[in-house]
Design an enzyme around this catalytic site. Structure first.
Site, PDB file in Angstrom:
ATOM      1  CB  CYS A  47      -0.940  -0.001   1.197  1.00  0.00           C
ATOM      2  SG  CYS A  47      -2.089  -1.383   1.146  1.00  0.00           S
TER       3      CYS A  47
ATOM      4  CG  HIS B 113      -3.306   3.369   1.843  1.00  0.00           C
ATOM      5  ND1 HIS B 113      -3.640   2.932   0.574  1.00  0.00           N
ATOM      6  CD2 HIS B 113      -3.399   2.283   2.657  1.00  0.00           C
ATOM      7  CE1 HIS B 113      -3.906   1.636   0.630  1.00  0.00           C
ATOM      8  NE2 HIS B 113      -3.778   1.219   1.875  1.00  0.00           N
TER       9      HIS B 113
ATOM     10  CG  ASN C 290      -6.513  -0.955   0.584  1.00  0.00           C
ATOM     11  OD1 ASN C 290      -5.831  -0.478  -0.321  1.00  0.00           O
ATOM     12  ND2 ASN C 290      -5.999  -1.425   1.705  1.00  0.00           N
TER      13      ASN C 290
HETATM   14  C1  COA Z   1     -10.171  -5.750   8.825  1.00  0.00           C
HETATM   15  C2  COA Z   1     -10.855  -4.740   9.742  1.00  0.00           C
HETATM   16  C3  COA Z   1     -11.844  -3.920   8.959  1.00  0.00           C
HETATM   17  C4  COA Z   1     -11.613  -5.501  10.815  1.00  0.00           C
HETATM   18  O1  COA Z   1     -12.183  -4.576  11.710  1.00  0.00           O
HETATM   19  P1  COA Z   1     -11.988  -4.759  13.285  1.00  0.00           P
HETATM   20  O2  COA Z   1     -12.720  -3.677  13.897  1.00  0.00           O
HETATM   21  O3  COA Z   1     -10.500  -4.838  13.553  1.00  0.00           O
HETATM   22  O4  COA Z   1     -12.687  -6.115  13.517  1.00  0.00           O
HETATM   23  P2  COA Z   1     -12.142  -7.418  14.252  1.00  0.00           P
HETATM   24  O5  COA Z   1     -11.187  -8.149  13.382  1.00  0.00           O
HETATM   25  O6  COA Z   1     -11.695  -7.019  15.627  1.00  0.00           O
HETATM   26  O7  COA Z   1     -13.464  -8.216  14.369  1.00  0.00           O
HETATM   27  C5  COA Z   1     -14.563  -7.792  15.185  1.00  0.00           C
HETATM   28  C6  COA Z   1     -15.691  -8.784  15.047  1.00  0.00           C
HETATM   29  O8  COA Z   1     -16.266  -8.649  13.757  1.00  0.00           O
HETATM   30  C7  COA Z   1     -16.259  -9.898  13.085  1.00  0.00           C
HETATM   31  N1  COA Z   1     -16.062  -9.657  11.655  1.00  0.00           N
HETATM   32  C8  COA Z   1     -14.890  -9.659  10.948  1.00  0.00           C
HETATM   33  N2  COA Z   1     -15.120  -9.410   9.660  1.00  0.00           N
HETATM   34  C9  COA Z   1     -16.445  -9.228   9.548  1.00  0.00           C
HETATM   35  C10 COA Z   1     -17.288  -8.930   8.473  1.00  0.00           C
HETATM   36  N3  COA Z   1     -16.827  -8.740   7.231  1.00  0.00           N
HETATM   37  N4  COA Z   1     -18.615  -8.789   8.719  1.00  0.00           N
HETATM   38  C11 COA Z   1     -19.119  -8.959   9.933  1.00  0.00           C
HETATM   39  N5  COA Z   1     -18.379  -9.259  11.010  1.00  0.00           N
HETATM   40  C12 COA Z   1     -17.051  -9.385  10.813  1.00  0.00           C
HETATM   41  C13 COA Z   1     -15.125 -10.663  13.707  1.00  0.00           C
HETATM   42  O9  COA Z   1     -15.308 -12.047  13.550  1.00  0.00           O
HETATM   43  C14 COA Z   1     -15.238 -10.242  15.140  1.00  0.00           C
HETATM   44  O10 COA Z   1     -16.273 -10.953  15.742  1.00  0.00           O
HETATM   45  P3  COA Z   1     -16.144 -11.452  17.270  1.00  0.00           P
HETATM   46  O11 COA Z   1     -16.038 -10.170  18.074  1.00  0.00           O
HETATM   47  O12 COA Z   1     -17.401 -12.200  17.475  1.00  0.00           O
HETATM   48  O13 COA Z   1     -14.906 -12.268  17.318  1.00  0.00           O
HETATM   49  C15 COA Z   1      -9.822  -3.817  10.410  1.00  0.00           C
HETATM   50  O14 COA Z   1      -9.047  -4.547  11.319  1.00  0.00           O
HETATM   51  C16 COA Z   1      -8.910  -3.139   9.452  1.00  0.00           C
HETATM   52  O15 COA Z   1      -9.319  -2.292   8.665  1.00  0.00           O
HETATM   53  N6  COA Z   1      -7.599  -3.434   9.528  1.00  0.00           N
HETATM   54  C17 COA Z   1      -6.606  -2.794   8.718  1.00  0.00           C
HETATM   55  C18 COA Z   1      -6.672  -3.384   7.362  1.00  0.00           C
HETATM   56  C19 COA Z   1      -5.852  -2.641   6.381  1.00  0.00           C
HETATM   57  O16 COA Z   1      -5.819  -1.448   6.396  1.00  0.00           O
HETATM   58  N7  COA Z   1      -5.214  -3.397   5.505  1.00  0.00           N
HETATM   59  C20 COA Z   1      -4.565  -2.904   4.368  1.00  0.00           C
HETATM   60  C21 COA Z   1      -3.144  -2.614   4.556  1.00  0.00           C
HETATM   61  S1  COA Z   1      -2.925  -1.047   5.231  1.00  0.00           S
END
Ligand code: COA
Length: 330
Positions: free
Chosen positions: A117, A257, A287
């Site tokens: 990224c 980004h 993204n």
């Molecule tokens: C991936 C991302 C959106 C997940 O959001 P989050 O707030 O961290 O969510 P978590 O992983 O803590 O999951 C929270 C809950 O939602 C659930 N969940 C995960 N994906 C889900 C989806 N698509 N829909 C519904 N629920 C979902 C998880 O299972 C978890 O459930 P639980 O509490 O029962 O275990 C977030 O971590 C993110 O944006 N990370 C950075 C990613 C990124 O920027 N990557 C590119 C490189 S920079």
């Protein structure tokens, strides 16, 4: 004069495929819902490049042709073309070589840059140095990814985030003090465990087993990446302003980004920029990895004014991160 030479952005091009993948489409594919995706990421839909045999170069080509047209130049005038991508058409040759062939940039050399990224910022800094050296007059820097080619559409944690798209800028020498003014680029390879592709490289070449184990898809531990990204992007953006004796008041736009709206907000807050000064199109494209920053420049090009200070900021797999200060040149 050489010491006053800067690399000015003189044209921008972009391309997003027509096909949309909405949150409602994803509801039918995995256990997720529109509300969760919007509130956790800010994304509403993404673009997907469909069509047999189409790859990243097929998005870079229209983006580069657009910027050539805007600037009134022939692709033959391009000296060097850099493509930042983690989804090259092939492992080799470089996508840059394929793009040059497709657009008739017969006088250009070029290469791909792999920094996930942050790829566009790495490539932009590299391209700017080629211009500043005085040896090259027209360098194209593209950021592009066909993320749909490495996403597991049964993994709800990653498939909701990514999309396909490409953006490109033309760099030319300037004596007016505009263009790429400063950059802080960082990397920490110990972050590789949180975001990577397990197979297909030289450590673990493709085999029946790697395919069966779904090891050719992007693997991400979202929560860990999120924590590093928030801190990395905000810290480096603040450091860039500080070392240039600037505050948020001096900045016209933050070009962040587009990984997660919450990460963008945290970066804007840290450098004291209100929402109106932040380019946000994550809701439309998700993204697009190396594509996000040039796609923002493409979309906001008409609103930019000569002399505007822009902070470009990114974080991604590697880990890689960085921030670049630009004075807009037209
Ligand atoms: C991936 C991302 C959106 C997940 O959001 P989050 O707030 O961290 O969510 P978590 O992983 O803590 O999951 C929270 C809950 O939602 C659930 N969940 C995960 N994906 C889900 C989806 N698509 N829909 C519904 N629920 C979902 C998880 O299972 C978890 O459930 P639980 O509490 O029962 O275990 C977030 O971590 C993110 O944006 N990370 C950075 C990613 C990124 O920027 N990557 C590119 C490189 S920079």
């Amino acid at each position: 004069m050489k010491q006053n030479l800067t690399a000015a952005i003189t044209a921008v091009g972009g391309y997003v495929p027509e096909d949309k993948l909405t949150n409602f489409d994803l509801e039918k594919m995995v256990d997720t819902n529109d509300e969760w995706i919007r509130t956790r990421t800010g994304i509403e839909e993404r673009r997907i490049l469909k069509g047999e045999g189409l790859g990243t170069s097929d998005m870079v080509v229209p983006a580069v042709l657009e910027l050539c047209k805007k600037r009134g130049i022939d692709p033959k005038e391009i000296d060097c073309l850099i493509v930042a991508t983690v989804t090259p058409d092939m492992v080799f040759p470089a996508t840059a070589n394929i793009v040059c062939d497709k657009i008739g940039a017969i006088n250009a050399w070029g290469f791909d840059m792999s920094a996930a990224c942050s790829g566009f910022l790495y490539a932009l800094t590299t391209g700017a140095m080629l211009i500043e050296s005085g040896r090259y007059k027209k360098v194209v820097v593209a950021g592009a990814d066909k993320m749909s080619s490495i996403i597991d559409y049964s993994d709800r944690a990653t498939c909701i985030i990514f999309g396909d798209g490409a953006g490109a800028v033309l760099l030319e020498p300037s004596n007016e003090g505009v263009g790429v003014l400063d950059s802080i680029l960082r990397s920490d390879g110990s972050g590789r465990s949180y975001l990577h592709m397990k197979a297909g490289g030289s450590c673990k070449p493709a085999s029946m087993e790697t395919v069966a184990n779904k090891e050719h898809f992007a693997y991400q531990e979202g929560q860990a990446v999120f924590k590093f990204a928030v801190k990395g992007m905000a810290d480096v953006s603040a450091e860039l302003l500080e070392r240039n004796n600037m505050t948020g008041d001096d900045i016209a736009w933050l070009v962040a980004h587009q990984a997660n709206l919450r990460i963008i907000d945290a970066t804007a807050n840290r450098i004291g920029l209100p929402k109106e000064k932040v380019m946000i199109n994550i809701q439309k494209y998700g993204n697009t990895t190396a594509g996000t920053i040039p796609l923002c420049l493409w979309e906001w090009e008409n609103q930019l004014k000569k002399g505007d200070n822009l902070v470009l900021s990114a974080f991604g797999g590697g880990f890689t991160w960085g921030a670049t200060l630009i004075k807009w040149g037209y």
